[in-house]
Design a protein around this motif. Structure first.
Motif, PDB file in Angstrom:
ATOM      1  N   VAL A  36       0.881  -1.162   0.000  1.00  0.00           N
ATOM      2  CA  VAL A  36       0.000   0.000   0.000  1.00  0.00           C
ATOM      3  C   VAL A  36       0.918   1.212   0.000  1.00  0.00           C
ATOM      4  CG1 VAL A  36      -1.746   1.303   1.253  1.00  0.00           C
ATOM      5  CG2 VAL A  36      -1.841  -1.196   1.219  1.00  0.00           C
ATOM      6  N   ASN A  37       0.918   1.956  -1.095  1.00  0.00           N
ATOM      7  CA  ASN A  37       1.886   3.028  -1.294  1.00  0.00           C
ATOM      8  C   ASN A  37       1.373   4.353  -0.760  1.00  0.00           C
ATOM      9  OD1 ASN A  37       3.129   5.279  -3.301  1.00  0.00           O
ATOM     10  ND2 ASN A  37       4.566   3.580  -3.085  1.00  0.00           N
ATOM     11  N   GLY A  38       2.235   5.086  -0.067  1.00  0.00           N
ATOM     12  CA  GLY A  38       1.840   6.326   0.571  1.00  0.00           C
ATOM     13  C   GLY A  38       1.460   7.439  -0.374  1.00  0.00           C
ATOM     14  N   LYS A  39       1.874   7.356  -1.636  1.00  0.00           N
ATOM     15  CA  LYS A  39       1.523   8.414  -2.582  1.00  0.00           C
ATOM     16  C   LYS A  39       0.078   8.294  -3.069  1.00  0.00           C
ATOM     17  CE  LYS A  39       6.174   9.378  -4.299  1.00  0.00           C
ATOM     18  NZ  LYS A  39       7.123   9.280  -5.425  1.00  0.00           N
ATOM     19  N   HIS A  40      -0.457   7.066  -3.062  1.00  0.00           N
ATOM     20  CA  HIS A  40      -1.812   6.851  -3.561  1.00  0.00           C
ATOM     21  C   HIS A  40      -2.555   5.850  -2.664  1.00  0.00           C
ATOM     22  CE1 HIS A  40      -0.734   9.083  -7.134  1.00  0.00           C
ATOM     23  NE2 HIS A  40       0.316   8.310  -7.289  1.00  0.00           N
ATOM     24  N   PRO A  64       0.401 -11.107   1.929  1.00  0.00           N
ATOM     25  CA  PRO A  64       0.186 -10.060   2.938  1.00  0.00           C
ATOM     26  C   PRO A  64       0.409  -8.673   2.359  1.00  0.00           C
ATOM     27  CG  PRO A  64       2.314 -11.115   3.270  1.00  0.00           C
ATOM     28  CD  PRO A  64       1.631 -11.883   2.177  1.00  0.00           C
ATOM     29  N   LEU A  65      -0.083  -7.680   3.080  1.00  0.00           N
ATOM     30  CA  LEU A  65       0.091  -6.283   2.694  1.00  0.00           C
ATOM     31  C   LEU A  65       1.087  -5.609   3.617  1.00  0.00           C
ATOM     32  CD1 LEU A  65      -3.587  -5.116   2.086  1.00  0.00           C
ATOM     33  CD2 LEU A  65      -1.822  -5.366   0.348  1.00  0.00           C
ATOM     34  N   VAL A  66       1.912  -4.748   3.026  1.00  0.00           N
ATOM     35  CA  VAL A  66       2.810  -3.894   3.804  1.00  0.00           C
ATOM     36  C   VAL A  66       2.552  -2.453   3.377  1.00  0.00           C
ATOM     37  CG1 VAL A  66       4.570  -5.676   4.067  1.00  0.00           C
ATOM     38  CG2 VAL A  66       4.694  -4.086   2.134  1.00  0.00           C
ATOM     39  N   GLY A  67       3.083  -1.499   4.134  1.00  0.00           N
ATOM     40  CA  GLY A  67       2.938  -0.096   3.803  1.00  0.00           C
ATOM     41  C   GLY A  67       4.282   0.595   3.696  1.00  0.00           C
ATOM     42  N   GLY A  68       4.391   1.496   2.731  1.00  0.00           N
ATOM     43  CA  GLY A  68       5.613   2.280   2.571  1.00  0.00           C
ATOM     44  C   GLY A  68       5.283   3.662   2.059  1.00  0.00           C
ATOM     45  N   SER A  69       5.998   4.664   2.541  1.00  0.00           N
ATOM     46  CA  SER A  69       5.698   6.045   2.173  1.00  0.00           C
ATOM     47  C   SER A  69       6.131   6.381   0.752  1.00  0.00           C
ATOM     48  CB  SER A  69       6.391   7.002   3.146  1.00  0.00           C
ATOM     49  OG  SER A  69       7.799   6.946   2.985  1.00  0.00           O
ATOM     50  N   ASP A  70       7.160   5.694   0.239  1.00  0.00           N
ATOM     51  CA  ASP A  70       7.773   6.068  -1.042  1.00  0.00           C
ATOM     52  C   ASP A  70       8.328   7.486  -0.950  1.00  0.00           C
ATOM     53  OD1 ASP A  70       8.640   5.931  -3.636  1.00  0.00           O
ATOM     54  OD2 ASP A  70       6.662   5.645  -4.536  1.00  0.00           O
ATOM     55  N   GLU A  94       8.106  13.373   4.020  1.00  0.00           N
ATOM     56  CA  GLU A  94       7.117  12.387   3.590  1.00  0.00           C
ATOM     57  C   GLU A  94       7.211  11.066   4.341  1.00  0.00           C
ATOM     58  OE1 GLU A  94       6.487  12.671  -0.991  1.00  0.00           O
ATOM     59  OE2 GLU A  94       8.619  12.993  -0.620  1.00  0.00           O
ATOM     60  N   VAL A  95       8.290  10.819   5.038  1.00  0.00           N
ATOM     61  CA  VAL A  95       8.499   9.515   5.664  1.00  0.00           C
ATOM     62  C   VAL A  95       7.371   9.223   6.657  1.00  0.00           C
ATOM     63  CG1 VAL A  95       9.914  10.333   7.596  1.00  0.00           C
ATOM     64  CG2 VAL A  95      10.251   8.020   6.705  1.00  0.00           C
ATOM     65  N   GLY A  96       6.917   7.984   6.663  1.00  0.00           N
ATOM     66  CA  GLY A  96       5.905   7.552   7.619  1.00  0.00           C
ATOM     67  C   GLY A  96       4.484   7.841   7.234  1.00  0.00           C
ATOM     68  N   ARG A  97       4.234   8.457   6.066  1.00  0.00           N
ATOM     69  CA  ARG A  97       2.840   8.726   5.687  1.00  0.00           C
ATOM     70  C   ARG A  97       2.100   7.426   5.394  1.00  0.00           C
ATOM     71  NH1 ARG A  97       4.168  11.613  -0.047  1.00  0.00           N
ATOM     72  NH2 ARG A  97       5.278   9.866  -0.969  1.00  0.00           N
ATOM     73  N   ALA A  98       2.849   6.379   5.056  1.00  0.00           N
ATOM     74  CA  ALA A  98       2.352   5.007   5.082  1.00  0.00           C
ATOM     75  C   ALA A  98       3.485   4.166   5.652  1.00  0.00           C
ATOM     76  CB  ALA A  98       1.966   4.517   3.690  1.00  0.00           C
ATOM     77  N   TYR A  99       3.145   3.216   6.496  1.00  0.00           N
ATOM     78  CA  TYR A  99       4.177   2.396   7.126  1.00  0.00           C
ATOM     79  C   TYR A  99       3.601   1.025   7.447  1.00  0.00           C
ATOM     80  CZ  TYR A  99       1.883   3.624  11.561  1.00  0.00           C
ATOM     81  OH  TYR A  99       0.976   3.786  12.572  1.00  0.00           O
ATOM     82  N   THR A 100       4.418   0.177   8.028  1.00  0.00           N
ATOM     83  CA  THR A 100       4.025  -1.201   8.299  1.00  0.00           C
ATOM     84  C   THR A 100       4.177  -1.521   9.772  1.00  0.00           C
ATOM     85  OG1 THR A 100       4.891  -1.822   6.110  1.00  0.00           O
ATOM     86  CG2 THR A 100       4.414  -3.612   7.651  1.00  0.00           C
ATOM     87  N   ARG A 101       3.145  -2.092  10.341  1.00  0.00           N
ATOM     88  CA  ARG A 101       3.235  -2.648  11.688  1.00  0.00           C
ATOM     89  C   ARG A 101       3.724  -4.081  11.555  1.00  0.00           C
ATOM     90  NH1 ARG A 101       2.600  -0.276  16.599  1.00  0.00           N
ATOM     91  NH2 ARG A 101       1.001  -1.737  17.298  1.00  0.00           N
ATOM     92  N   GLY A 146       3.176 -13.268   7.180  1.00  0.00           N
ATOM     93  CA  GLY A 146       1.974 -12.455   7.226  1.00  0.00           C
ATOM     94  C   GLY A 146       1.749 -11.730   8.528  1.00  0.00           C
ATOM     95  N   ARG A 147       2.791 -11.573   9.326  1.00  0.00           N
ATOM     96  CA  ARG A 147       2.657 -10.866  10.601  1.00  0.00           C
ATOM     97  C   ARG A 147       2.935  -9.370  10.407  1.00  0.00           C
ATOM     98  NH1 ARG A 147       6.615 -12.439  13.528  1.00  0.00           N
ATOM     99  NH2 ARG A 147       7.552 -14.099  12.273  1.00  0.00           N
ATOM    100  N   VAL A 148       2.240  -8.799   9.431  1.00  0.00           N
ATOM    101  CA  VAL A 148       2.421  -7.395   9.063  1.00  0.00           C
ATOM    102  C   VAL A 148       1.065  -6.800   8.710  1.00  0.00           C
ATOM    103  CG1 VAL A 148       4.801  -7.600   8.229  1.00  0.00           C
ATOM    104  CG2 VAL A 148       2.915  -8.107   6.678  1.00  0.00           C
ATOM    105  N   GLU A 149       0.946  -5.489   8.835  1.00  0.00           N
ATOM    106  CA  GLU A 149      -0.245  -4.776   8.386  1.00  0.00           C
ATOM    107  C   GLU A 149       0.123  -3.347   8.041  1.00  0.00           C
ATOM    108  OE1 GLU A 149      -3.276  -4.062  11.284  1.00  0.00           O
ATOM    109  OE2 GLU A 149      -1.867  -4.135  12.959  1.00  0.00           O
ATOM    110  N   PRO A 150      -0.478  -2.813   6.959  1.00  0.00           N
ATOM    111  CA  PRO A 150      -0.165  -1.443   6.546  1.00  0.00           C
ATOM    112  C   PRO A 150      -0.963  -0.431   7.354  1.00  0.00           C
ATOM    113  CG  PRO A 150      -1.707  -2.400   5.011  1.00  0.00           C
ATOM    114  CD  PRO A 150      -1.385  -3.476   6.016  1.00  0.00           C
ATOM    115  N   ARG A 151      -0.386   0.730   7.536  1.00  0.00           N
ATOM    116  CA  ARG A 151      -1.062   1.861   8.158  1.00  0.00           C
ATOM    117  C   ARG A 151      -0.830   3.099   7.293  1.00  0.00           C
ATOM    118  NH1 ARG A 151      -2.197   0.981  13.688  1.00  0.00           N
ATOM    119  NH2 ARG A 151      -2.800  -1.211  13.840  1.00  0.00           N
TER     120      ARG A 151
END
Length: 238
Positions: free
Chosen positions: A129-133, A150-156, A162-169, A187-192
């Protein structure tokens, strides 16, 4: 449980393909400062087609690289990513194989922006799940379900703010590259997704830029009127 941004860049300019520049250590320090301010435990420096060990402060640096494949971008994150790759020379399948040979996770980056990697039948470890969109998250979740990933999150992030606008638990027993890879694969991850005013403003800016470049895509099954960036992003109340 750790909070990690798995997709960041240490410089805001392009060029100098597949190699570091003197600015990169400066960029890594600035990213570290902003990551600490956002409450993150670590960041993955995933520069375009090169990996360079770089200094940080209080946050942990996870080695990584964003490989430009023949079909789009793939993140390789873990203990031993390749030091460089030649843009558009490797297929996604070859990158996944290389990542696994190096005990790294292979992640489909921004699957609905300038990419057809999502259509490749290869043993990826996660989808981003990309932080730009982040408004495409429902599409990405459906894609992840179809692939059983599984899904992860990254700010790109290309700019430190911009760091942390999307991240992964990440549910891991320790904050090491190998433990992070294991958690992703299991799969022990989730996007935020962040929803501060600066996050929303920056998302709008990138939507306009990528729309002008015609980099934005949508799945065939989506409504004709649906485009990335339209509607409320995850977490926004009516």
């Amino acid at each position: 449980m750790f909070a990690l941004d798995l997709h960041t860049h240490t410089r805001f300019f392009h060029g100098f393909t597949a190699r570091a520049t003197p600015f990169d250590p400066v960029g890594s320090r600035l990213l570290d400062y902003c990551a600490r301010w956002r409450g993150l435990d670590g960041v993955a420096f995933t520069n375009h087609d090169y990996y360079e060990p770089l200094p940080t402060g209080d946050t942990v640096s996870i080695p990584g690289i964003e490989v430009t494949t023949t079909r789009g971008h793939v993140l390789v994150v873990g203990p031993d990513p390749p030091r460089f790759s030649r843009p558009e020379r490797l297929s996604p399948e070859a990158v996944v194989e290389m990542a696994h040979d190096r005990d790294c996770a292979a992640i489909i980056a921004h699957p609905y922006r300038n990419s057809t990697v999502r259509d490749v039948d290869a043993p990826f470890d996660a989808i981003e799940v990309n932080g730009k969109h982040p408004r495409t998250e429902s599409w990405v979740r459906r894609l992840a379900d179809e692939h059983g990933l599984p899904l992860v999150g990254g700010s790109d992030a290309h700019y430190p703010v911009e760091v942390g606008r999307a991240y992964t638990r990440v549910d891991a027993h320790e904050l090491t590259p190998r433990a992070i890879v294991t958690a992703i694969r299991e799969g022990r991850v989730e996007p935020r997704v962040g929803n501060r005013l600066p996050d929303r403003l920056i998302r709008g800016f990138y939507h306009r830029i990528h729309q002008q470049k015609r980099h934005l895509q949508r799945p065939d099954w989506a409504d004709e009127g649906a485009t990335p960036g339209v509607g409320r992003p995850p977490g926004e109340d009516d």
